[in-house]
Design a protein around this motif. Structure first.
Motif, PDB file in Angstrom:
ATOM      1  N   TYR A   1      85.777 -30.185  45.799  1.00 16.38           N
ATOM      2  CA  TYR A   1      87.162 -30.143  46.267  1.00 16.38           C
ATOM      3  C   TYR A   1      87.886 -28.911  45.708  1.00 16.38           C
ATOM      4  CZ  TYR A   1      92.124 -31.367  46.401  1.00 16.38           C
ATOM      5  OH  TYR A   1      93.494 -31.347  46.582  1.00 16.38           O
ATOM      6  N   LYS A   2      87.698 -28.648  44.415  1.00 15.35           N
ATOM      7  CA  LYS A   2      88.378 -27.523  43.770  1.00 15.35           C
ATOM      8  C   LYS A   2      87.762 -26.177  44.112  1.00 15.35           C
ATOM      9  CE  LYS A   2      89.757 -30.296  39.763  1.00 15.35           C
ATOM     10  NZ  LYS A   2      89.525 -30.547  38.332  1.00 15.35           N
ATOM     11  N   ASN A   3      86.484 -26.181  44.538  1.00 17.72           N
ATOM     12  CA  ASN A   3      85.746 -24.941  44.828  1.00 17.72           C
ATOM     13  C   ASN A   3      85.046 -25.055  46.180  1.00 17.72           C
ATOM     14  OD1 ASN A   3      85.968 -23.629  42.025  1.00 17.72           O
ATOM     15  ND2 ASN A   3      85.162 -25.657  41.578  1.00 17.72           N
ATOM     16  N   PRO A   4      85.808 -25.123  47.275  1.00 16.56           N
ATOM     17  CA  PRO A   4      85.168 -25.301  48.578  1.00 16.56           C
ATOM     18  C   PRO A   4      84.192 -24.166  48.886  1.00 16.56           C
ATOM     19  CG  PRO A   4      87.546 -24.911  48.813  1.00 16.56           C
ATOM     20  CD  PRO A   4      87.251 -24.989  47.353  1.00 16.56           C
ATOM     21  N   GLY A   5      83.041 -24.562  49.402  1.00 18.93           N
ATOM     22  CA  GLY A   5      82.037 -23.566  49.767  1.00 18.93           C
ATOM     23  C   GLY A   5      81.084 -23.207  48.648  1.00 18.93           C
ATOM     24  N   MET A   6      81.186 -23.899  47.523  1.00 19.58           N
ATOM     25  CA  MET A   6      80.264 -23.583  46.429  1.00 19.58           C
ATOM     26  C   MET A   6      78.853 -24.007  46.828  1.00 19.58           C
ATOM     27  SD  MET A   6      81.335 -26.490  43.544  1.00 19.58           S
ATOM     28  CE  MET A   6      80.989 -25.368  42.252  1.00 19.58           C
ATOM     29  N   SER A   7      77.872 -23.372  46.204  1.00 18.91           N
ATOM     30  CA  SER A   7      76.481 -23.699  46.476  1.00 18.91           C
ATOM     31  C   SER A   7      76.031 -24.822  45.548  1.00 18.91           C
ATOM     32  CB  SER A   7      75.594 -22.474  46.254  1.00 18.91           C
ATOM     33  OG  SER A   7      75.509 -22.170  44.869  1.00 18.91           O
ATOM     34  N   LEU A   8      74.903 -25.410  45.867  1.00 21.34           N
ATOM     35  CA  LEU A   8      74.338 -26.462  45.023  1.00 21.34           C
ATOM     36  C   LEU A   8      74.022 -25.922  43.631  1.00 21.34           C
ATOM     37  CD1 LEU A   8      73.510 -29.417  45.077  1.00 21.34           C
ATOM     38  CD2 LEU A   8      71.237 -28.677  45.751  1.00 21.34           C
ATOM     39  N   HIS A   9      73.506 -24.720  43.574  1.00 23.78           N
ATOM     40  CA  HIS A   9      73.195 -24.101  42.276  1.00 23.78           C
ATOM     41  C   HIS A   9      74.468 -23.922  41.446  1.00 23.78           C
ATOM     42  CE1 HIS A   9      71.327 -21.583  39.253  1.00 23.78           C
ATOM     43  NE2 HIS A   9      72.294 -20.697  39.449  1.00 23.78           N
ATOM     44  N   GLU A  10      75.532 -23.433  42.069  1.00 22.13           N
ATOM     45  CA  GLU A  10      76.801 -23.265  41.359  1.00 22.13           C
ATOM     46  C   GLU A  10      77.334 -24.608  40.870  1.00 22.13           C
ATOM     47  OE1 GLU A  10      78.564 -19.402  43.790  1.00 22.13           O
ATOM     48  OE2 GLU A  10      78.796 -21.406  44.641  1.00 22.13           O
ATOM     49  N   LEU A  11      77.232 -25.620  41.712  1.00 25.63           N
ATOM     50  CA  LEU A  11      77.701 -26.958  41.362  1.00 25.63           C
ATOM     51  C   LEU A  11      76.934 -27.503  40.161  1.00 25.63           C
ATOM     52  CD1 LEU A  11      79.479 -29.404  42.053  1.00 25.63           C
ATOM     53  CD2 LEU A  11      77.713 -30.092  43.693  1.00 25.63           C
ATOM     54  N   ALA A  12      75.627 -27.383  40.195  1.00 27.13           N
ATOM     55  CA  ALA A  12      74.797 -27.879  39.090  1.00 27.13           C
ATOM     56  C   ALA A  12      75.098 -27.102  37.813  1.00 27.13           C
ATOM     57  CB  ALA A  12      73.318 -27.758  39.451  1.00 27.13           C
ATOM     58  N   SER A  13      75.180 -25.805  37.909  1.00 32.74           N
ATOM     59  CA  SER A  13      75.422 -24.960  36.734  1.00 32.74           C
ATOM     60  C   SER A  13      76.775 -25.250  36.105  1.00 32.74           C
ATOM     61  CB  SER A  13      75.357 -23.480  37.110  1.00 32.74           C
ATOM     62  OG  SER A  13      74.066 -23.138  37.512  1.00 32.74           O
ATOM     63  N   PHE A  14      77.771 -25.467  36.938  1.00 26.92           N
ATOM     64  CA  PHE A  14      79.124 -25.681  36.442  1.00 26.92           C
ATOM     65  C   PHE A  14      79.193 -26.872  35.494  1.00 26.92           C
ATOM     66  CE2 PHE A  14      83.539 -27.101  36.624  1.00 26.92           C
ATOM     67  CZ  PHE A  14      84.194 -25.920  36.352  1.00 26.92           C
ATOM     68  N   GLY A  15      78.464 -27.931  35.806  1.00 27.02           N
ATOM     69  CA  GLY A  15      78.502 -29.119  34.968  1.00 27.02           C
ATOM     70  C   GLY A  15      77.316 -29.258  34.040  1.00 27.02           C
ATOM     71  N   HIS A  16      76.488 -28.229  33.967  1.00 24.35           N
ATOM     72  CA  HIS A  16      75.282 -28.257  33.141  1.00 24.35           C
ATOM     73  C   HIS A  16      74.348 -29.392  33.559  1.00 24.35           C
ATOM     74  CE1 HIS A  16      76.660 -25.092  30.444  1.00 24.35           C
ATOM     75  NE2 HIS A  16      77.854 -25.645  30.597  1.00 24.35           N
ATOM     76  N   TYR A  17      74.226 -29.592  34.874  1.00 28.91           N
ATOM     77  CA  TYR A  17      73.304 -30.577  35.428  1.00 28.91           C
ATOM     78  C   TYR A  17      72.068 -29.852  35.940  1.00 28.91           C
ATOM     79  CZ  TYR A  17      77.037 -34.083  35.506  1.00 28.91           C
ATOM     80  OH  TYR A  17      78.019 -34.964  35.154  1.00 28.91           O
ATOM     81  N   ASP A  18      70.959 -30.575  36.044  1.00 30.44           N
ATOM     82  CA  ASP A  18      69.795 -29.980  36.696  1.00 30.44           C
ATOM     83  C   ASP A  18      70.001 -30.092  38.209  1.00 30.44           C
ATOM     84  OD1 ASP A  18      68.361 -32.496  37.724  1.00 30.44           O
ATOM     85  OD2 ASP A  18      68.561 -32.913  35.574  1.00 30.44           O
ATOM     86  N   LYS A  19      69.248 -29.286  38.941  1.00 24.70           N
ATOM     87  CA  LYS A  19      69.424 -29.209  40.390  1.00 24.70           C
ATOM     88  C   LYS A  19      69.122 -30.554  41.064  1.00 24.70           C
ATOM     89  CE  LYS A  19      68.353 -26.348  44.358  1.00 24.70           C
ATOM     90  NZ  LYS A  19      67.466 -25.370  44.942  1.00 24.70           N
ATOM     91  N   ALA A  20      68.159 -31.296  40.542  1.00 26.05           N
ATOM     92  CA  ALA A  20      67.808 -32.595  41.135  1.00 26.05           C
ATOM     93  C   ALA A  20      68.964 -33.583  41.041  1.00 26.05           C
ATOM     94  CB  ALA A  20      66.565 -33.166  40.459  1.00 26.05           C
ATOM     95  N   THR A  21      69.650 -33.614  39.918  1.00 28.49           N
ATOM     96  CA  THR A  21      70.800 -34.508  39.741  1.00 28.49           C
ATOM     97  C   THR A  21      71.917 -34.129  40.704  1.00 28.49           C
ATOM     98  OG1 THR A  21      70.232 -34.881  37.433  1.00 28.49           O
ATOM     99  CG2 THR A  21      72.515 -35.345  38.078  1.00 28.49           C
ATOM    100  N   ALA A  22      72.199 -32.838  40.799  1.00 26.85           N
ATOM    101  CA  ALA A  22      73.242 -32.365  41.715  1.00 26.85           C
ATOM    102  C   ALA A  22      72.863 -32.679  43.162  1.00 26.85           C
ATOM    103  CB  ALA A  22      73.480 -30.872  41.526  1.00 26.85           C
ATOM    104  N   THR A  23      71.602 -32.506  43.493  1.00 28.49           N
ATOM    105  CA  THR A  23      71.129 -32.787  44.850  1.00 28.49           C
ATOM    106  C   THR A  23      71.324 -34.262  45.196  1.00 28.49           C
ATOM    107  OG1 THR A  23      69.510 -31.000  44.739  1.00 28.49           O
ATOM    108  CG2 THR A  23      69.107 -32.726  46.383  1.00 28.49           C
ATOM    109  N   ARG A  24      70.960 -35.161  44.278  1.00 21.65           N
ATOM    110  CA  ARG A  24      71.137 -36.600  44.522  1.00 21.65           C
ATOM    111  C   ARG A  24      72.619 -36.950  44.704  1.00 21.65           C
ATOM    112  NH1 ARG A  24      67.101 -36.872  40.676  1.00 21.65           N
ATOM    113  NH2 ARG A  24      68.575 -37.312  38.997  1.00 21.65           N
ATOM    114  N   ALA A  25      73.470 -36.370  43.877  1.00 21.55           N
ATOM    115  CA  ALA A  25      74.911 -36.656  43.970  1.00 21.55           C
ATOM    116  C   ALA A  25      75.470 -36.173  45.309  1.00 21.55           C
ATOM    117  CB  ALA A  25      75.661 -36.011  42.814  1.00 21.55           C
TER     118      ALA A  25
END
Length: 149
Positions: free
Chosen positions: A43-67
């Motif tokens: 919501y705060k960063n429209p258009g962000m990539s999955l990698h950016e999303l995962a990195s921002f919260g220090h999550y692995d890509k699999a966790t971000a993908t599931r979410a």
């Protein structure tokens, strides 16, 4: 040095209680505590990539993908191929997400008030700054350790 050895215990307790609070607050919207962070970041960063999303919260890509998958299934986000690179997918909130985003933002403010009850403004600011420093220290340490592997 050992006088603060239980700080991790209290951080862990706060995190578990945080998860219970958000699971309860957002259950009507069919998302759990795990998805609320991701939804707010998108919501705060429209258009962000999955990698950016995962990195921002220090999550692995699999966790971000599931979410993101769960949020897509509920109709709260959609992904589109990036115009500049067809391998990259951009993530956006949908109109359906408006109510859950509003409830989540309200819940974030309420939770802060709950856990900071009785704190002065200065203590609230100091607590936030200390937690930011702790998160930075932890992140920096983990990154250094990865470099040594």
């Amino acid at each position: 040095m050992n006088e603060h050895r239980e700080i991790g215990k209290y951080i862990s307790i706060l995190q578990r209680l945080n998860n219970m609070y958000f699971a309860n607050q957002l259950s009507f919207y069919q998302i759990g505590c795990g998805q609320q962070f991701f939804l707010l970041q998108i919501y705060k960063n429209p258009g962000m990539s999955l990698h950016e999303l995962a990195s921002f919260g220090h999550y692995d890509k699999a966790t971000a993908t599931r979410a993101v998958k769960k949020l897509e299934e509920e109709g709260y986000v959609l992904t589109e191929m990036a115009k500049e690179d067809k391998r990259l997918r951009r993530i956006y909130v949908t109109d359906k997400a408006a109510a859950v985003v509003e409830k989540t933002l309200e819940s974030v403010a309420e939770w802060a008030d709950i856990i900071l009850k009785g704190f002065t403004k200065e203590e609230r600011d100091a607590a936030e700054q200390m937690l930011i420093r702790m998160a930075y220290n932890a992140s920096h340490h983990i990154m250094e350790q990865k470099g040594k592997e």
